[in-house]
Design an enzyme around this catalytic site. Structure first.
Site, PDB file in Angstrom:
ATOM      1  N   SER A 327       9.190  46.711 -97.894  1.00  0.00           N
ATOM      2  CA  SER A 327       8.237  47.293 -98.846  1.00  0.00           C
ATOM      3  C   SER A 327       8.603  46.907-100.272  1.00  0.00           C
ATOM      4  O   SER A 327       7.747  46.591-101.096  1.00  0.00           O
ATOM      5  CB  SER A 327       8.240  48.818 -98.748  1.00  0.00           C
ATOM      6  N   ARG A 427      -7.458  44.589 -87.771  1.00  0.00           N
ATOM      7  CA  ARG A 427      -7.036  45.877 -88.341  1.00  0.00           C
ATOM      8  C   ARG A 427      -8.047  46.360 -89.391  1.00  0.00           C
ATOM      9  O   ARG A 427      -8.685  45.581 -90.079  1.00  0.00           O
ATOM     10  CB  ARG A 427      -5.620  45.747 -88.933  1.00  0.00           C
ATOM     11  N   SER A 478      -1.353  57.604 -96.362  1.00  0.00           N
ATOM     12  CA  SER A 478      -1.118  56.168 -96.239  1.00  0.00           C
ATOM     13  C   SER A 478      -0.574  55.621 -97.550  1.00  0.00           C
ATOM     14  O   SER A 478      -1.245  55.644 -98.586  1.00  0.00           O
ATOM     15  CB  SER A 478      -2.427  55.434 -95.898  1.00  0.00           C
ATOM     16  N   GLN A 480      -0.002  52.570 -98.173  1.00  0.00           N
ATOM     17  CA  GLN A 480      -0.678  51.318 -98.542  1.00  0.00           C
ATOM     18  C   GLN A 480      -1.954  51.602 -99.327  1.00  0.00           C
ATOM     19  O   GLN A 480      -2.238  50.941-100.331  1.00  0.00           O
ATOM     20  CB  GLN A 480      -1.006  50.509 -97.288  1.00  0.00           C
ATOM     21  N   ASP A 626       9.480  54.925 -88.547  1.00  0.00           N
ATOM     22  CA  ASP A 626       9.823  53.610 -87.996  1.00  0.00           C
ATOM     23  C   ASP A 626      11.155  53.603 -87.252  1.00  0.00           C
ATOM     24  O   ASP A 626      11.487  52.632 -86.589  1.00  0.00           O
ATOM     25  CB  ASP A 626       9.890  52.560 -89.124  1.00  0.00           C
ATOM     26  N   ARG A 698      11.157  46.343 -83.384  1.00  0.00           N
ATOM     27  CA  ARG A 698      12.043  47.516 -83.388  1.00  0.00           C
ATOM     28  C   ARG A 698      12.452  47.924 -81.968  1.00  0.00           C
ATOM     29  O   ARG A 698      13.538  48.443 -81.749  1.00  0.00           O
ATOM     30  CB  ARG A 698      11.379  48.674 -84.124  1.00  0.00           C
TER      31      ARG A 698
END
Ligand code: NAP
Length: 753
Positions: A327, A427, A478, A480, A626, A698
């Site tokens: 990020s 998306r 969110s 983003q 995450d 992950r």
């Protein structure tokens, strides 16, 4: 109209291109009779001996009489004369096509001969060839996987077009269509200009007095660059005269480019030189990836499956620094580009997604040096300095890039289009487009689901007086969307504020402050005023706590571990993994707390601990979203039951992380029960086996650390995507003490399991 196999195909001109196409027709038995005309009897004799033609003629009209399909395969400047001679021998049913490297003059020749181009005439151009010419140089595979451009006219008969399209598909070519003028303009730049430069460079040097030495010592660059100067002089003579206007235009643009370079060299202007060279290098790679629709990271381009194998046991000790935060890496490039001055970045994550952001800003004229082992220098252009990119911005798989850029692009005076790879193109982008429209942005998404490509018509917004500040209540939490709106707010009139329903990552707010921009935070509401400036700074990107999480869990579950993770970002919106591990009995010490570019950073020491199962507090879920795959491994090694609730979002990450982790844990003998919004895990003894990560980085790294407590080897499949967030995971994990190896399984060995 005729169907395959055709009765008769006629070639006028039977050199490299004509004879290659005839070889395809013969091999695939697509025609009963092939006729050809050539000026030289020797060519026809050879063609016949090779079995490529049935009858050869010296007169083109004789060759085409009765043919279903006529293929003109001679130099373009002979087109008018050839068409005049064959005109009496063709009917309204005859389909005619050509292979000429220019199209405008071929169409003009047909117009002069017939008054208007016949409906059965389909101009075409295979983008394939070689420096050799003549009937002996031909080969049937010449066009395989190459492009063929057809330039049909408004009156072209669709059946004629379909026949010519299928001709080239039979030759295994990719067929595309465009209009005549565009073809000539594109080819002038991509093919004709490079040939002109190669001819010119070799000729210029050859005429210099020391030319022998030049050629004797010519390095690889000279050889590579001038290979095409060995092409047929006559053919190229024709091409340059046939495509005169477009070539002169391309040459003019190129000359302006060399003038800029000349001035920069004269004046010792390093910034301009570096800017041109870094942009050129990056653009070349970018085109390659974009055309192939592939990733930037080289490790991901292999078609083989990447597999990790972990042997049981291993001790973790020493100090380690995991890769930079994704990020923050994205934002360092964005804000660095928009700042005044040069921003020095270190610890930049050279992963796929952050590289996509870097490329997008290069496309908009920002000079960015690196990345070189995590170091990047961004020559900021200020808030008004971005330039219109030359084409669509390709952002690979990075949703962060697309959503944050939507905000930035909405405020630019130029129009842009953003596209991504196949997965990003599915998306949703409306969630960011909606608030930006409220600010006055002219932004369009695609299809009913509002997916990419995203078009931003900045020029329209600018003509209406630009963006206006708004207050926006985020319908869903969110980071983003919040960031996209705040970034647009930098250019908006008045103040822009966003209120979030639950805390999300606040990296944008912190980094804006790090770049000297005032950001007000009042509870759940963030506010900025438009019209300020960003000032360049230095950013040592903190290590990504999400990547560090694997090592936190690893050192907690391993025997006798004592590991220190350096320079880890401990942003309060991200520290759920530390809180949860501590609640499970983990031994974690946070040391040397400091602040870098607005972000809190610390070293974290982790020692082995006897973990116990817990009910994970729901208020920690957003702070560790995450990190759950890694925490599930901690739970599998803990004593007792761990219960997670309120984490339905895990089902729509890169994979359904609840189901995929439960499946893998079952394989390893652990009782794991998925629930709609979480999972219940009974701690126990990890066994051995093969687990599938479903391409989720992950998941792959989580099962890797499980090896520390497993009874036997664990094989993890489909691990290529680990490079997206953790480029050297295997190297670092091995140095810390994990017994892990990567290998490739060839596509043919793969099973459907
Ligand atoms: P080539 O190997 O030199 O063959 C040219 C053929 O055209 C020869 O059979 C020649 O016959 C014939 N010819 C020459 N002048 C003629 C005239 N005035 N009237 C009738 N026939 C004539 O050339 P090529 O590479 O096949 O190129 C053919 C076409 O393909 C050109 O329009 C070129 O622009 C286009 N093309 C070439 C490439 C490439 O890389 N080579 C790639 C794409 C497109 P003779 O035996 O009588 O000399």
């Amino acid at each position: 109209m005729s169907r395959w196999p055709l009765r008769q195909v006629a070639f006028v001109g039977f050199g490299l291109i004509g004879s290659s196409l005839a070889r395809c027709l013969r091999e695939k038995q697509l025609v009963e009779r092939i006729t050809a005309s050539s000026r030289s009897a020797a060519t026809l004799r050879t063609a016949k001996q090779l079995g490529l033609i049935d009858i050869g003629y010296s007169d083109a009209a004789d060759a085409v009489r009765g043919a279903d399909l006529v293929i003109l395969a001679m130099p373009v400047n002979a087109t008018e004369q050839v068409l005049r001679s064959i005109r009496p021998a063709v009917t309204a049913q005859t389909v005619i096509t050509d292979v000429g490297s220019t199209k405008g003059n071929v169409v003009a020749a047909a117009e002069r001969v017939w008054g208007r181009v016949p409906a059965g005439f389909v101009p075409g151009h295979p983008i394939a060839g070689s420096e050799q010419s003549g009937v002996l140089a031909g080969r049937s595979s010449l066009f395989a996987n190459h492009k063929v451009i057809l330039t049909p006219l408004p009156d072209t008969d669709p059946r004629a077009l379909a026949l010519v399209e299928s001709l080239w598909r039979h030759a295994d070519a990719d067929v595309l269509t465009m209009d005549v003028a565009r073809h000539d303009a594109v080819l002038a730049r991509t093919s004709h200009l490079p040939h002109l430069l190669a001819f010119s460079l070799v000729d210029t040097l050859a005429r210099e007095s020391q030319n022998l030495d030049i050629f004797r010592y010519a390095a690889g660059g000279f050889r590579d660059f001038t290979r095409i100067a060995a092409s047929d002089p006559l053919m190229w003579h024709d091409i340059f005269l046939a495509n005169r206007e477009a070539v002169l235009q391309a040459l003019g643009t190129f000359e302006a480019g060399t003038q800029t370079l000349r001035r920069a060299i004269e004046q010792g202007d390093s910034e301009t030189l570096l800017g041109i060279f870094t942009r050129a290098r990056a653009a070349r790679e970018h085109f390659t990836h974009m055309l192939a629709g592939t990733a930037y990271a080289k490790s991901m381009t292999s078609s083989n499956e990447l597999i990790f194998t972990v042997q049981p046991g291993g001790r973790l000790s020493g100090r380690a620094r995991v890769p930079g935060d994704k990020s923050i890496s994205h934002r360092s490039i964005m804000l660095g580009s928009l700042a005044n001055g040069v921003t020095e970045v270190s610890g930049f994550l050279e992963g796929e997604d952050a590289l996509a952001t870097l490329q997008a800003f290069r496309d908009m004229g920002v000079v960015i040096e690196g990345p070189d082992r995590g170091r990047v220098r961004v020559h900021g252009v200020g808030l008004r300095g971005l330039k219109a990119p030359p084409g669509a911005l390709y952002v690979g798989n990075s949703g962060t890039t697309m959503r944050l850029l939507s905000g930035i692009l909405s405020a630019q005076p130029f129009d842009t289009v953003m596209t991504g790879d196949a997965s990003l193109n599915k998306r949703p982008m409306e969630r960011i487009a909606k608030p930006l429209r409220l600010m006055g942005a002219e932004i369009q998404t695609t299809g009913e689901r509002g997916t990419p490509p995203v078009s931003v018509l900045g020029s329209v917004t600018a003509s209406r007086g630009g963006l206006k500040g708004i207050h926006y209540d985020l319908p869903i939490a969110s980071a983003q969307v919040k960031s996209g709106v705040l970034l647009a707010g930098l250019w908006a009139e008045g103040s822009t504020s966003v209120t979030e329903p639950a805390p999300t990552r606040d990296h944008t707010e912190r980094m804006l402050r790090g770049f000297g921009y005032d950001v007000q935070v009042d509870g759940a509401t963030v506010t900025i005023q438009g019209g300020g400036e960003l000032t360049a700074t230095s950013i040592d990107v903190p290590a990504d706590i999400s990547s560090a999480a694997f090592f936190m869990v690893a050192a907690s579950i391993a025997e006798d571990a004592d590991l220190t993770l350096e320079h880890v970002g401990i942003n309060p919106t991200r520290i759920g993994v530390i809180n949860i591990l501590r609640a499970m009995g983990g031994d974690l010490t946070v040391m040397n707390e400091r602040e870098i570019g607005g972000e809190p950073v610390a070293d974290i020491r982790i020692r082995s601990a006897r973990l116990k199962g817990i009910r994970i507090p729901e208020d920690q879920v957003p702070l560790a979203i995450d990190e759950f795959p890694a925490l599930f491994i901690a739970a599998a090694c803990a004593q007792g039951t761990t219960v997670l609730t309120g984490a339905e979002e895990l089902r729509v990450k890169e994979s359904d992380r609840i189901q995929v982790m439960a499946d893998g844990l079952h394989t390893l003998g652990i009782a794991a029960t998925p629930t709609p919004d979480g999972i219940i895990i009974e701690g126990g003894q990890l066994g051995q086996g093969e687990v599938i990560s479903h391409g989720d980085h992950r998941i792959a790294m989580s099962f890797s650390i499980a090896g520390l407590r497993a009874a036997g080897p664990i094989v993890i499949r489909d691990c290529a995507n680990v490079a997206t967030s953790f480029p050297d995971f295997i190297g670092l994990a091995s140095r810390c003490g994990l017994r892990i190896q990567a290998s490739e399984r060839s596509a043919s060995q793969q099973t459907d399991a």
